[in-house]
Write a protein that holds these residues in place. Structure first.
Motif, short mmCIF file in Angstrom:
data_model
loop_
_atom_site.label_atom_id
_atom_site.label_comp_id
_atom_site.label_asym_id
_atom_site.label_seq_id
_atom_site.Cartn_x
_atom_site.Cartn_y
_atom_site.Cartn_z
N GLY A 70 72.37 33.50 39.02
CA GLY A 70 71.87 34.85 39.28
C GLY A 70 72.81 35.74 40.05
O GLY A 70 72.44 36.85 40.44
N LYS A 71 74.05 35.31 40.27
CA LYS A 71 75.00 36.10 41.04
C LYS A 71 75.68 37.19 40.23
O LYS A 71 76.11 38.20 40.77
CB LYS A 71 76.08 35.19 41.65
CG LYS A 71 75.56 34.18 42.66
CD LYS A 71 75.07 34.87 43.92
CE LYS A 71 74.64 33.84 44.97
NZ LYS A 71 74.20 34.48 46.22
N ILE A 72 75.84 36.96 38.92
CA ILE A 72 76.47 37.97 38.06
C ILE A 72 75.65 38.17 36.80
O ILE A 72 74.82 37.33 36.44
CB ILE A 72 77.92 37.59 37.69
CG1 ILE A 72 77.96 36.32 36.85
CG2 ILE A 72 78.78 37.43 38.94
CD1 ILE A 72 79.36 35.97 36.34
N GLU A 73 75.90 39.28 36.12
CA GLU A 73 75.21 39.57 34.86
C GLU A 73 76.15 40.29 33.91
O GLU A 73 77.11 40.95 34.34
CB GLU A 73 73.98 40.44 35.11
CG GLU A 73 74.27 41.83 35.64
CD GLU A 73 73.02 42.66 35.89
OE1 GLU A 73 73.03 43.85 35.51
OE2 GLU A 73 72.05 42.12 36.45
N ALA A 124 78.20 42.19 39.38
CA ALA A 124 77.27 41.50 40.28
C ALA A 124 75.83 41.76 39.81
O ALA A 124 75.54 42.77 39.16
CB ALA A 124 77.46 41.99 41.71
N LYS A 125 74.94 40.83 40.13
CA LYS A 125 73.54 40.95 39.73
C LYS A 125 72.97 42.29 40.16
O LYS A 125 73.14 42.73 41.31
CB LYS A 125 72.72 39.81 40.37
CG LYS A 125 71.28 39.79 39.92
CD LYS A 125 71.15 39.45 38.44
CE LYS A 125 69.69 39.35 38.01
NZ LYS A 125 69.57 39.03 36.56
N GLY A 126 72.30 42.96 39.22
CA GLY A 126 71.74 44.27 39.50
C GLY A 126 72.71 45.41 39.29
O GLY A 126 72.34 46.58 39.38
N ASN A 127 73.98 45.06 39.03
CA ASN A 127 75.02 46.05 38.77
C ASN A 127 75.04 47.16 39.83
O ASN A 127 74.88 48.35 39.52
CB ASN A 127 74.84 46.67 37.37
CG ASN A 127 76.07 47.41 36.89
OD1 ASN A 127 77.13 47.35 37.51
ND2 ASN A 127 75.94 48.12 35.77
N ALA A 152 81.57 37.45 41.81
CA ALA A 152 80.42 36.82 42.48
C ALA A 152 80.44 37.03 43.99
O ALA A 152 79.39 37.11 44.63
CB ALA A 152 80.39 35.33 42.16
N SER A 164 76.04 31.04 37.03
CA SER A 164 76.23 31.71 38.32
C SER A 164 75.00 31.69 39.21
O SER A 164 75.07 32.13 40.36
CB SER A 164 76.65 33.17 38.09
OG SER A 164 75.54 33.95 37.64
N VAL A 177 77.69 33.74 33.36
CA VAL A 177 76.41 34.31 33.79
C VAL A 177 75.37 33.21 33.94
O VAL A 177 74.64 33.15 34.93
CB VAL A 177 75.93 35.38 32.79
CG1 VAL A 177 74.47 35.77 33.05
CG2 VAL A 177 76.83 36.62 32.85
#
Length: 301
Positions: free
Chosen positions: A238-241, A155-158, A215, A236, A233
């Motif tokens: 910005g939902k995943i990285e 997820a974004k920001g891990n 996500a 998405s 990515v």
């Protein structure tokens, strides 16, 4: 290297169900009752040397029937109409077929059923991001055409601090039948089990479902082929990285019956011609995956 018979199942649809904004690339394929059929270029029939190596059963119908997992964007996925199969794999193999003066019929199927389908004659060829490995080479002939590795995503920001080298205790989404599920995760899971911090593996029929699980927070992370993760990515919103480095790079291979080595070698020659003409790189660059281009096409490398 991945039910795919469901018309609307693809990475883009899976992410859309998670409330993400998406876009798709175009395709030259024509839909036909849940499968896709391409038009053969008229000039392709001039290549008599290649055409002479086409198996009789394919030559008689003038069409290559292809088993494909249509949930693996940008390699192979369903268009917005829910029927047409598109992606870089589709564009590239359509070009290969044109070298033989043949049309293509793309038939969505479960990833883990495609090799069996080729062996039984249900499909003439399997084209679905199959990583070449020893197990598969014992079952079928494989023609290398692309190079990819494994990548993880979170997820974004891990928020779970996912580290692919330290996955113990995580809930990890993965697609059934892939090298990630069959070869990569079992080794990591065994080690984590011994340490008392087991991995919870969440296997999904489609890669779209695995991506959506991350996500939506159902899974802490996922792992898949590097071009698939890069595209997921991007799509998405910005939902995943991506997390960690790409590793275990290996070639993708077209799946051809063991009895048809001459045809497999002819496909290698067709790929070489496409590389020389620039059409090979064009098929890849249209979907942003040119980093995986190779030039050493071969049978069972």
């Amino acid at each position: 290297m991945t039910s795919r018979t469901r018309p609307a199942v693809m990475l883009l649809a899976g992410l859309a169900s998670a409330g993400l904004a998406l876009s798709a690339c175009g395709s030259d394929s024509l839909s036909s009752g849940g499968s896709s059929t391409s038009k053969a270029a008229p000039s392709a029939t001039e290549n008599q040397d290649l055409a002479a190596k086409v198996p009789a059963k394919i030559k008689s119908k003038g069409t290559i029937t292809i088993g494909v997992d249509a949930s693996y964007a940008p390699n192979e996925f369903l268009a917005a109409d829910g029927k047409t199969v598109e992606g870089f794999d589709v564009d590239l193999f359509n070009a290969v077929a044109q070298k033989f003066g043949l049309k293509t019929q793309w038939v969505p199927a479960n990833f883990d059923s495609i090799i069996v389908g080729v062996q039984s004659g249900k499909y003439d060829v399997g084209v679905s991001s199959f990583t070449i490995n020893d197990k598969r080479k014992k079952q079928v002939n494989m023609v290398s055409y692309f190079n990819a590795g494994t990548q993880w995503a979170a997820a974004k920001g891990n928020p779970k601090k996912v580290d692919p080298n330290k996955p113990c205790g995580l809930k990890v989404a993965v697609q059934k039948g892939t090298v990630q599920e069959e070869e990569d995760l079992p080794v990591k899971a065994k080690k984590c089990q011994a340490e008392g911090k087991p991995i919870t593996v969440l296997p999904f029929t489609g890669q779209d479902q695995a991506t959506a699980a991350v996500a939506t927070g159902k899974a802490d992370a996922m792992l898949a082929d590097s071009p698939i993760v890069a595209y997921a990515v991007k799509q998405s919103g910005g939902k995943i990285e991506a997390v960690g480095d790409i590793y275990d790079a290996a070639p993708y291979g077209y799946v051809i019956p063991k009895t048809e080595t001459d045809f497999a070698n002819a496909i290698v020659e067709a790929l070489k011609q496409l590389d020389q003409s620039g059409d090979y790189k064009k098929a890849l660059s249209n979907f942003g995956v040119e980093a995986g281009a190779i030039s050493n096409f071969a049978v069972n490398p």
